[in-house]
Design an enzyme around this catalytic site. Sequence first.
Site, PDB file in Angstrom:
ATOM      1  N   GLU A  53       0.355  16.417 -29.475  1.00 53.18           N
ATOM      2  CA  GLU A  53      -0.199  15.417 -30.146  1.00 53.18           C
ATOM      3  C   GLU A  53      -1.370  14.561 -29.847  1.00 53.18           C
ATOM      4  OE1 GLU A  53       1.426  14.249 -32.920  1.00 53.18           O
ATOM      5  OE2 GLU A  53       3.137  15.612 -32.781  1.00 53.18           O
ATOM      6  N   SER A  79      66.548  -4.601 -40.783  1.00 54.12           N
ATOM      7  CA  SER A  79      67.454  -4.960 -39.647  1.00 54.12           C
ATOM      8  C   SER A  79      66.539  -5.279 -38.603  1.00 54.12           C
ATOM      9  CB  SER A  79      68.253  -4.278 -39.488  1.00 54.12           C
ATOM     10  OG  SER A  79      69.070  -4.108 -40.484  1.00 54.12           O
TER      11      SER A  79
END
Length: 809
Positions: free
Chosen positions: A90, A460
């Site tokens: 770069e 239940s």
Amino acid sequence: MYRLRGWLGWLLTILIILTLVGILAAGGMYYAISSKLPDIRNLKQVELQEPMYVYSHDGLLMAIFGEIRRYPVQIKEVPEQLKQAFLATEDARFYEHSGIDYKGIARAIWLLATTNEKRVPGGSTITQQVARQFFLNSEYSYKRKLAEILLARKIESQLKKDEILELYLNKSFFGNRAYGIAAAAEFYYGKKLNELNLDEMASLAGIPKFPSSGNPITNPARARERRDLYVLQRMVDLNFITQDQANAAKAIPMHAKPHEPPVQVYAPYAAEMVRQEMIAKYGGAALNKGYHVTTTIDGTLQMAAETSVRNGLALYEHRHRWRGAEQHIEVDANADTATLAAHLSGISSQGGMFPVIVARTTPEGSAVVVRSDRSELTLPPAAARWTGTPLNKLLKRGDVVRVRPGEKWGEWTLEQLPSAQSTLVSLDANNGALRALVGGFSFTANKFNRATQARRQPGSSFKPFVYSAALEKGFNPASIVPDAPVIFRDRRGHTWSPQNDDGKFQGPMRIRDALVQSRNLVSVRLLDAIGVDFARNYITQFGFEENEIPPNLSMSLGTASLTPLSIARGYAVFANGGFRIDPWLIDEIHDREHKLIFKNTPKVACRSCTSANTNVTQSTSQLVDGFNFGAPTKTEPSKPVKNNNEPPQTIPSPDPNTPMAPRAIDERVVFQLVSMMRDVVLRGTATAARSLNRQDIAGKTGSTNEHRDAWFSGFGGPYVTTVWVGRDDFQSLGYREYGGKAALPIWIEYMRTALKDKPIARNVPPQGMTQTTLNGATEWVKNEDINHLQDHDFKLHEEESDEQTFDIF
């Protein structure tokens, strides 16, 4: 000659004017742009987007949320050779220039002016790229380029070179949602930065130019070309590496592949709950601020919960018929393993069950199957024993079926995706911390969290709440209530005749035995005796909303629509001595700098803290809205044998700064209910739980009409756990798929792990109770109820018919 001089004078004048205009225009543009430039000082405190991390209570990774992958690193953590790879690619003169490469800029301007290209190379240093990444867009124009140059100069004046390079390496996009060099190294190679080889460093350095179309996964050929012909060769030209090193790196094939951070605790439903809670707390940006969230989930218990649910649903399927292959694919007779495996593309694993395609079967009853990774497995005849049919008659080439690992290494069994679903919720009963949560069989297939979102009838398993209301009203475990037919009629003439599950009646019985045997008619009569309004109000003390509870007698049979989490919370009141706790999941939140920004302080149950004894429903011995079930029994209570006025069990008090949970119900009622629910395990519908070999196991099974729901809620040690099994379409689970058969085995398998090495929880009668004998049973009763025992003892008149009609209004 004079005329020529005149023309030259005019030309010079025009040039001077144009120059002045150009200078003024450039100055104006400079002023216009520079005045709008952002403050570079923000880069010193920049907050890069980072994902949110979710951990278990024991520090294990549960999930990562966020749109991007990024793990910011300091420049000192970046290997020198990796920095050189990026500099060579770069900006080779990065440490020499002042942020601007004038030669490159001139070349870029010339190309823009003399060609039709809108995008030209050159001119952007690393500093300029940082300026563009943080402050500008990607538009190609003179104006943006000038702004980029000005910003680069400002950046260079205020930041050191290493600081600029650090920003660049952490900000750059590397494709596949990976931002920053550390995230790229982990995603493409599964490595830390200091573990990268030269060829991998060069490959990574070549990605930012073409992050989406040129990364080593999307386009390995293009990525290799850039690695070999550009990055590595540039490193040689700049004397960062030798030619031999470059050649060795070039010889290595491209080997990048996706690597996701390993999830150490599989708890997707709990993790999704965290995600939603964080967004509610901090907004949508919470997923990109690098928060580290520690939950209450216990890694070991969560694993046990997932395994238990999967095993329980697999056993459920084994009790029912084989439904056939998931799908059948017509494959060529000469298709090889790779071709077969390709047909599994897009078929995901679910709940630990892997998709396979049948390659062939053998006369001996085995089958050879192919997985999506092209590996072959041989299923022995025993793999399908539960189907009752040999594999060579069950399967054929091209069938897509499911397999999962067996108990022994290398062993596989034939499975099918369950038609039922299940959820498991486990809480610390003393503070409400969620220790394990499974919201369904497979989060991949269905993200609906049945633990918190599914509203089902508890059947239940709701009865203990009704019984506790009756005990509060003056009933005791030895009170007699008839298990006999009864018809209730409303004012419109509609009738309701509740039934026991077995269709039989046992006549007068103690309510302890009625709960143990889950007799529906006793529950209905109890509720009718104490009054629906009183019961609804009382049961809200367990954390339920009153509008969730039906305003009629069917409530006693568990017809409310409740979530498994709310049921577990209610049972925690029994497990912790009568305190109402709030379930919670997030324990701590740290920011990206690992600074603590949130610490949960849950309310804690404390039996030894008198300050918490508030909001208790007052006890009374008078019946409300009751009916005459016949003359009271002639049996008189025996002389009290013991009055428990001894100090309560010594329990360490928590930190005085710890908030106390409010008392929900009388601790004496808790003692009675816990004793009764322990009997459910010892001799009732949950005797299978005796296999845990603990004296503190208590709970209640639950089933609904046509076996649409199966439950078991219970507790032992420090944990309260609820398991539900049912179908999302509300269809029946099948014949005799009760709570004790479908849900209880899951609960037992989980609690076997959860209760390992945990001390036995005691159930000591609290102060204000007397032990007495009534109806042939010795029970602890509240002192104020001693003189009213007969008021809650009923039997049918001998002359009455087996059915009696009552007006319920």
